[in-house]
Design an enzyme around this catalytic site. Structure first.
Site, PDB file in Angstrom:
ATOM      1  CB  CYS A  48      -3.815   9.844 -16.786  1.00  0.00           C
ATOM      2  SG  CYS A  48      -3.230   8.443 -15.812  1.00  0.00           S
TER       3      CYS A  48
ATOM      4  CE  LYS B  72      -2.550  10.440  -7.895  1.00  0.00           C
ATOM      5  NZ  LYS B  72      -3.982  10.081  -8.057  1.00  0.00           N
TER       6      LYS B  72
ATOM      7  CG  HIS C 178      -1.806 -15.592   9.645  1.00  0.00           C
ATOM      8  ND1 HIS C 178      -2.352 -14.496  10.290  1.00  0.00           N
ATOM      9  CD2 HIS C 178      -0.868 -16.105  10.481  1.00  0.00           C
ATOM     10  CE1 HIS C 178      -1.791 -14.368  11.476  1.00  0.00           C
ATOM     11  NE2 HIS C 178      -0.876 -15.325  11.609  1.00  0.00           N
TER      12      HIS C 178
ATOM     13  CD  GLU D 172      -4.707 -12.685   8.711  1.00  0.00           C
ATOM     14  OE1 GLU D 172      -5.197 -13.738   9.178  1.00  0.00           O
ATOM     15  OE2 GLU D 172      -3.514 -12.360   8.835  1.00  0.00           O
TER      16      GLU D 172
ATOM     17  CD  GLU E  29      -4.987  11.357  -4.858  1.00  0.00           C
ATOM     18  OE1 GLU E  29      -5.396  10.193  -5.013  1.00  0.00           O
ATOM     19  OE2 GLU E  29      -4.801  12.143  -5.808  1.00  0.00           O
TER      20      GLU E  29
ATOM     21  CE1 TYR F  89      -8.364  12.454  -7.914  1.00  0.00           C
ATOM     22  CE2 TYR F  89     -10.635  13.181  -7.885  1.00  0.00           C
ATOM     23  CZ  TYR F  89      -9.492  12.895  -8.580  1.00  0.00           C
ATOM     24  OH  TYR F  89      -9.439  13.074  -9.943  1.00  0.00           O
TER      25      TYR F  89
ATOM     26  CB  CYS G 279      -2.831   8.985 -12.656  1.00  0.00           C
ATOM     27  SG  CYS G 279      -4.483   9.366 -13.240  1.00  0.00           S
TER      28      CYS G 279
END
Length: 452
Positions: A42, A50, A434, A439, A181, A177, A47
């Protein structure tokens, strides 16, 4: 029997280090061996670098929006050497933090390979042995190259972070993935990027509608995706690599990135006769408490092939510590894990896909797609996707999928709600913030379809 250590951990990644630190902080004698760099996949080759590359690759689009918002801005040339040098310095810093924190907790660190010789003995790379009452294997995994002629001409994800220069034209093989990515990253950095995937769509295993939405967006951003196509011939032709796909498509590239899967780091790790079982992929078989068939040996993280995510490995390390050293039997919880995929646009997901929910029970599908305010103002056409799957019988939310800017940030808190058993009514009675994209999670009133 007297042991050298109460716990010996093999692997200095996030899960192994967390278990080692917690155990040492409780006053136990702990050692850890890492054959590469502290921080593991990682931090060093996954991770963290990346995500830094994702950030770098998104600036051209952001600068384009800046012009539409009135700023005198332009995209210049990207300096890979400047960025990569800074990135490597940051990884060095993080590696140092991992090692320092472990040592401060009282963990003895051995730099080098360690293997399991028997239920209580670990052999170090220099041939010396150490004994431990408990052994925790947290050795992680590694990317694989296909066993085919020319396969050695391509790189794997570990190699990306050490590139001396960016290729002008890149082929990525694999639509998981990691491949997706990396496609977004290289495309954003100005590399002509193509993908070859065996299946009919990218991101197998994720929600069908969400992955189709991502594929469409990737295509509009400039990534060429060849579906139903895998390399069958690869040749070095001068400075370039010629590739022919199973669909008949052929082209030349500066480099190939194999994103065709990962395997656990178990080869040669455990001596014969120890009694630790491996599955057919080479992953260590464990129970709900991360125990192997040998009572004194546990395993966590990618080496077990369960859920290959860093936060999961950390949770498994914590559960191991609670179970073994605090007497608080804590099973590993792999239910409702929120996940972010840093494609461009990114995806956040938690719970069941529409396909899995439909197989499980009658399901209400709530979904909306729209142009977010920031991009719409600038003339952008890309739409975000919000999707919620709800049990028709109980009103409980079974899964949520978000595709768009900030999806990973949003899904973290959606994961909390689902873990608490939130219903659609809980979302409906929550006041919207908002104007935000998020939302939409509390304003979708009518299902778009009902799956009985």
């Amino acid at each position: 029997m007297d042991f050298d250590y109460d716990l010996f951990v093999i692997g200095g990644g996030s899960g192994g280090v967390r278990a080692a630190r917690l155990t040492a902080q409780d006053g136990h004698k702990v050692a850890l061996a890492e054959e590469s760099r502290m921080g593991g996949t990682c931090v060093i080759r996954g991770c963290v670098p990346k995500k830094l590359m994702v950030f770098a690759s998104e600036y051209p689009e952001a600068i384009g929006y800046a012009r539409d918002y009135g700023w005198d801005a332009k995209v210049g040339d990207f300096d890979w050497s400047a960025f990569s040098g800074h990135m490597r310095s940051e990884l060095d810093r993080l590696e140092g933090i991992y090692e320092t924190n472990a040592q401060k907790a009282g963990v003895k660190i051995y730099h080098g390979r360690a293997t399991v010789e028997d239920a209580h003995t670990v052999k170090l790379g220099n041939g010396q042995t150490r004994t431990a009452k408990h052994i925790l294997i947290a050795a992680g995994g590694h990317p694989v190259r296909p066993d085919m002629k020319g396969g050695d001409l391509g790189m794997v994800s570990d190699d990306v972070f050490n590139l001396e220069a960016l290729p002008r034209k890149l082929l990525i093989v694999g639509g998981g993935y990691i491949g997706c990515e990396m496609a977004g990253i290289f495309n954003g950095l100005g590399v002509e990027t193509s993908m070859m995937i065996r299946g009919a769509q990218i991101l197998r295993g994720f929600d069908e509608e969400a992955r189709g939405h991502i594929a469409d967006c990737m295509g509009r951003r400039g990534v060429t995706i060849h579906t139903g196509c895998a390399p069958v011939e690869i040749e070095k032709r001068g400075d370039r690599i010629w590739v022919k796909g199973s669909s008949g498509h052929q082209d030349e590239f500066d480099d190939i990135l194999w994103a065709t899967g990962r395997k656990p780091n178990t080869q040669g790790l455990i001596a014969e006769g120890v009694g630790v079982k491996l599955d057919r992929r080479g992953a260590i078989c464990v129970d709900d408490y991360s125990r192997t068939d040998v009572p004194s040996i546990h395993a966590i993280g990618d080496v077990t092939g369960r859920v290959e995510l860093t936060p999961v490995a950390i949770r498994e390390g914590i559960a191991f510590h609670e179970t073994v050293f605090r007497g608080n039997k804590t099973p590993v919880d792999h239910e409702l894990i929120p996940t972010a995929v840093f494609t461009q646009p990114e995806m956040g997901t938690v719970g069941l896909s529409e396909e899995a929910a439909c197989e499980q029970e009658p399901t209400l599908v709530y979904a909306t797609a729209f142009r977010p305010m920031q991009q719409a103002f600038a003339g952008g056409e890309e739409r975000v996707l919000f999707k919620m799957l709800v049990s028709k019988e109980t009103d409980r939310v079974l899964g949520v999928h978000i595709v768009g800017p900030g999806a990973g940030e949003m899904i973290q808190f959606v994961g909390v709600a689902l873990k608490m058993g939130a219903t659609k009514a809980d979302f409906d009675r929550t006041c919207a913030v908002h104007p935000t994209m998020a939302e939409e999670l509390v304003t979708m009133k009518e299902p778009v379809r009902v799956l009985d």
